[in-house]
Design a protein around this motif. Structure first.
Motif, PDB file in Angstrom:
ATOM      1  N   ASP A   4     104.106   6.517  66.288  1.00  0.00           N
ATOM      2  CA  ASP A   4     105.033   5.763  67.115  1.00  0.00           C
ATOM      3  C   ASP A   4     105.018   4.261  66.878  1.00  0.00           C
ATOM      4  N   GLU A   5     104.538   3.837  65.731  1.00  0.00           N
ATOM      5  CA  GLU A   5     104.680   2.429  65.370  1.00  0.00           C
ATOM      6  C   GLU A   5     106.089   2.257  64.829  1.00  0.00           C
ATOM      7  N   ASN A   6     106.728   1.174  65.235  1.00  0.00           N
ATOM      8  CA  ASN A   6     108.069   0.931  64.732  1.00  0.00           C
ATOM      9  C   ASN A   6     108.038  -0.071  63.585  1.00  0.00           C
ATOM     10  N   VAL A   7     108.734   0.262  62.511  1.00  0.00           N
ATOM     11  CA  VAL A   7     108.813  -0.645  61.383  1.00  0.00           C
ATOM     12  C   VAL A   7     109.940  -1.646  61.615  1.00  0.00           C
ATOM     13  N   ILE A   8     111.042  -1.127  62.160  1.00  0.00           N
ATOM     14  CA  ILE A   8     112.184  -1.987  62.438  1.00  0.00           C
ATOM     15  C   ILE A   8     112.597  -1.812  63.894  1.00  0.00           C
ATOM     16  N   GLN A  31     107.530   4.153  61.688  1.00  0.00           N
ATOM     17  CA  GLN A  31     106.723   4.044  60.478  1.00  0.00           C
ATOM     18  C   GLN A  31     106.194   5.409  60.038  1.00  0.00           C
ATOM     19  N   GLY A  32     106.218   5.631  58.735  1.00  0.00           N
ATOM     20  CA  GLY A  32     105.660   6.872  58.194  1.00  0.00           C
ATOM     21  C   GLY A  32     106.667   7.988  58.058  1.00  0.00           C
ATOM     22  N   TYR A  33     107.914   7.703  58.416  1.00  0.00           N
ATOM     23  CA  TYR A  33     108.908   8.770  58.401  1.00  0.00           C
ATOM     24  C   TYR A  33     110.176   8.372  57.644  1.00  0.00           C
ATOM     25  N   ILE A  34     111.011   9.369  57.396  1.00  0.00           N
ATOM     26  CA  ILE A  34     112.283   9.146  56.730  1.00  0.00           C
ATOM     27  C   ILE A  34     113.399   9.243  57.766  1.00  0.00           C
ATOM     28  N   LYS A  50     123.326  -4.082  56.223  1.00  0.00           N
ATOM     29  CA  LYS A  50     123.463  -5.481  55.804  1.00  0.00           C
ATOM     30  C   LYS A  50     122.885  -6.424  56.853  1.00  0.00           C
ATOM     31  N   LEU A  51     123.078  -6.081  58.126  1.00  0.00           N
ATOM     32  CA  LEU A  51     122.519  -6.913  59.192  1.00  0.00           C
ATOM     33  C   LEU A  51     120.990  -6.862  59.171  1.00  0.00           C
ATOM     34  N   ILE A  52     120.453  -5.642  58.954  1.00  0.00           N
ATOM     35  CA  ILE A  52     118.996  -5.495  58.891  1.00  0.00           C
ATOM     36  C   ILE A  52     118.433  -6.321  57.734  1.00  0.00           C
ATOM     37  N   MET A  53     119.138  -6.287  56.593  1.00  0.00           N
ATOM     38  CA  MET A  53     118.675  -6.972  55.395  1.00  0.00           C
ATOM     39  C   MET A  53     118.975  -8.474  55.413  1.00  0.00           C
ATOM     40  N   GLY A  54     119.615  -8.940  56.476  1.00  0.00           N
ATOM     41  CA  GLY A  54     119.942 -10.362  56.546  1.00  0.00           C
ATOM     42  C   GLY A  54     121.041 -10.755  55.581  1.00  0.00           C
ATOM     43  N   MET A  55     121.843  -9.769  55.126  1.00  0.00           N
ATOM     44  CA  MET A  55     122.927 -10.076  54.200  1.00  0.00           C
ATOM     45  C   MET A  55     124.218 -10.374  54.962  1.00  0.00           C
ATOM     46  N   ALA A  56     124.177 -10.219  56.283  1.00  0.00           N
ATOM     47  CA  ALA A  56     125.297 -10.611  57.135  1.00  0.00           C
ATOM     48  C   ALA A  56     124.676 -11.192  58.402  1.00  0.00           C
ATOM     49  N   VAL A  57     125.386 -12.115  59.025  1.00  0.00           N
ATOM     50  CA  VAL A  57     124.858 -12.763  60.220  1.00  0.00           C
ATOM     51  C   VAL A  57     125.360 -12.020  61.454  1.00  0.00           C
ATOM     52  N   PRO A  58     124.451 -11.542  62.307  1.00  0.00           N
ATOM     53  CA  PRO A  58     124.893 -10.774  63.482  1.00  0.00           C
ATOM     54  C   PRO A  58     125.671 -11.649  64.471  1.00  0.00           C
ATOM     55  N   SER A  59     126.636 -11.023  65.175  1.00  0.00           N
ATOM     56  CA  SER A  59     127.357 -11.741  66.223  1.00  0.00           C
ATOM     57  C   SER A  59     126.482 -11.865  67.450  1.00  0.00           C
ATOM     58  N   SER A  60     125.600 -10.881  67.645  1.00  0.00           N
ATOM     59  CA  SER A  60     124.643 -10.966  68.748  1.00  0.00           C
ATOM     60  C   SER A  60     123.456 -10.097  68.413  1.00  0.00           C
ATOM     61  N   GLY A  61     122.382 -10.273  69.165  1.00  0.00           N
ATOM     62  CA  GLY A  61     121.213  -9.418  68.995  1.00  0.00           C
ATOM     63  C   GLY A  61     120.285  -9.865  67.887  1.00  0.00           C
ATOM     64  N   GLY A  62     119.179  -9.141  67.750  1.00  0.00           N
ATOM     65  CA  GLY A  62     118.178  -9.552  66.780  1.00  0.00           C
ATOM     66  C   GLY A  62     117.542  -8.396  66.036  1.00  0.00           C
ATOM     67  N   VAL A  63     116.874  -8.745  64.925  1.00  0.00           N
ATOM     68  CA  VAL A  63     116.203  -7.763  64.080  1.00  0.00           C
ATOM     69  C   VAL A  63     114.744  -8.175  63.920  1.00  0.00           C
ATOM     70  N   LYS A  64     113.851  -7.194  64.113  1.00  0.00           N
ATOM     71  CA  LYS A  64     112.433  -7.424  63.848  1.00  0.00           C
ATOM     72  C   LYS A  64     111.987  -6.394  62.825  1.00  0.00           C
ATOM     73  N   ASP A 182     101.184   7.573  54.573  1.00  0.00           N
ATOM     74  CA  ASP A 182     101.852   7.621  55.880  1.00  0.00           C
ATOM     75  C   ASP A 182     102.073   6.261  56.523  1.00  0.00           C
ATOM     76  N   THR A 183     101.797   5.172  55.796  1.00  0.00           N
ATOM     77  CA  THR A 183     102.144   3.865  56.341  1.00  0.00           C
ATOM     78  C   THR A 183     103.511   3.425  55.835  1.00  0.00           C
ATOM     79  N   ARG A 184     104.077   4.207  54.921  1.00  0.00           N
ATOM     80  CA  ARG A 184     105.351   3.818  54.329  1.00  0.00           C
ATOM     81  C   ARG A 184     106.529   4.486  55.033  1.00  0.00           C
ATOM     82  N   THR A 185     107.681   3.869  54.889  1.00  0.00           N
ATOM     83  CA  THR A 185     108.853   4.300  55.636  1.00  0.00           C
ATOM     84  C   THR A 185     110.082   4.271  54.736  1.00  0.00           C
ATOM     85  N   ILE A 186     110.986   5.225  54.955  1.00  0.00           N
ATOM     86  CA  ILE A 186     112.231   5.248  54.179  1.00  0.00           C
ATOM     87  C   ILE A 186     113.428   5.316  55.133  1.00  0.00           C
TER      88      ILE A 186
END
Lengths: 293, 127
Positions: A4-8, A31-34, A50-64, A182-186
């Motif tokens: 239950d760790e979140n990557v994004i 994390q750890g899952y596809i 694109k928003l997740i990758m920072g290739m577009a600027v969001p109108s609102s909200g945030g990405v971690k 299992d620390t990797r994510t797709i």
């Protein structure tokens, strides 16, 4: 354990274009899952990526990502991401080798040996000009770059586009290899339900600019039901219980998002089965009003 | 060890794995203490999701047929031979029930069945 760790983590992430609006999306990728991002064309999958990758600027909200905020920590975050896309974001006039020389210095964990092995495996030649590559070969090149810097997170936008079934199977194996740790994510997006769905743990389903659900595939297939029966069973109540209906002269087929309810309503009069992801996509996109076929 | 996943069957994939591993353990194809592929390896080999193979192992753990040790993987449970025997007896009973139903369907009486059964039993020889 990484349970239950979140990557994004996406928090009310939205984007308005003149003709398209991505409604605020709040969700997380484990994390750890596809996770497969599925939905019809124009659902907003690529916009979200694109928003997740920072290739577009969001109108609102945030990405971690990795617990760090984008875009403030973009450089250190991006170093740990392998990004694969069918839109070629490389310099077309360069050779594969020259492009590699541009990219590699950005990654502290660049693995030259792994990279050459992948090129060989994908039958790509370092001297080939990127311009001359077919769509499928560009995808393979993108994959080779993404898998050569020991990324913790692989993000793939429509990775199967342009790939033949033989290579798709090979890709499946490579992804399973990647996820042995299992620390990797797709995360991948697709508008055609393919063999890739087989290995996905979670499905995030998007339609018309909104996230409809994000659940484990196990839960989804237990929750949804495909109902097939005689047209005479369709009345206002039973119609209301179905998300989408396809009526023909020989009966109807409809999707219910509540298997128990469907069994109660249609009981022994209907054939109730587990839908495929494609069924879920089709009926959700089509809706109740659906035209007669 | 063989596991065959059928996409055509309506049975959920995790159940297909549980059924096949359970019978492999109960019929002795897999021995107590024997290691099983890791959850992620199994998912890779069968080209299924990690969650699905995890669920199958969790189910087998609940039945006491396998043990999972963090960092070491999963093993066929060793301490439960009595329990395994009990499970096998249950399976045997199921099969007997099936035979009884079939016999009733064919109008074969109890005496006739016991006779035939005795014959078959001695034919197999003593073990």
């Amino acid at each position: 354990m990484n349970q239950d760790e979140n990557v994004i983590e996406l928090d009310g992430l939205s984007k308005s274009y003149s003709r398209f609006r991505l409604e605020p999306v709040t969700m997380s990728f484990k994390q750890g899952y596809i996770t497969g991002l599925v939905g019809p064309n124009g659902a907003g999958k690529s916009t979200l990526i694109k928003l997740i990758m920072g290739m577009a600027v969001p109108s609102s909200g945030g990405v971690k990502i990795f617990g760090r905020r984008m875009p403030e920590r973009e450089l250190e975050i991006k170093e740990r991401i392998g990004y694969v896309s069918d839109e070629c974001h490389y310099y077309e006039h360069l050779s594969i080798g020259a492009m590699k020389n541009v990219l590699a210095p950005f990654y502290s964990r660049w693995d030259e040996k792994q990279y050459s092995q992948l090129l060989e495996r994908f039958e790509l030649h370092p001297k080939s000009k990127i311009r001359s590559l077919s769509k499928g070969m560009k995808m393979k090149l993108s994959l080779a770059f993404a898998l050569s810097h020991h990324a913790d997170l692989l993000i793939m936008d429509e990775p199967t586009a342009g790939l033949d079934p033989v290579f798709r199977r090979e890709l499946l194996d490579m992804l399973a290899d990647f996820i042995q740790d299992d620390t990797r994510t797709i995360i991948f997006s697709t508008h055609v339900t393919t063999d890739l769905d087989r290995i996905a743990d979670y499905i995030a389903f998007m339609n018309k600019g909104s996230l409809v659900f994000c659940d484990s595939k196990e839960e989804i297939f237990e929750r949804y039901a495909l109902v097939k029966a005689d047209n005479s069973l369709l009345d206002r109540d039973t119609r209301g219980a179905l998300l989408g209906i396809r009526e023909t002269s020989v009966g109807f087929e409809g999707l219910s998002a509540d298997r128990k309810e469907a069994e109660r309503l249609f009981g022994g009069f209907a054939h109730i089965e587990t839908p495929t992801l494609e069924d879920i996509m089709f009926y959700t996109a089509k809706g109740r009003s659906g035209a007669h076929v | 060890m063989n596991i065959i996943i059928s996409n055509a069957s309506g049975e959920p994939i995790y159940l297909q794995i549980v059924t096949q591993l359970r019978s492999a353990i109960l019929n002795g194809t897999l021995n107590p203490g024997q290691g099983l592929p890791s959850i992620r390896q199994l998912a890779k080999d069968l080209q299924i999701s990690v969650i699905t193979s995890k669920r199958a192992y969790e189910e087998l753990e609940k039945e006491g047929l396998i043990d999972s040790v963090v960092g070491k993987g999963s093993f066929v449970s060793g301490a439960s031979s009595a329990q395994i025997r009990e499970q096998r007896m249950r399976l045997l009973e199921e099969k007997m029930r099936e035979v009884v139903r079939e016999a009733k369907g064919l109008n074969v009486g109890l005496e006739q069945m016991l006779n035939r059964f005795g014959q078959l039993y001695s034919d197999e020889g003593s073990e």
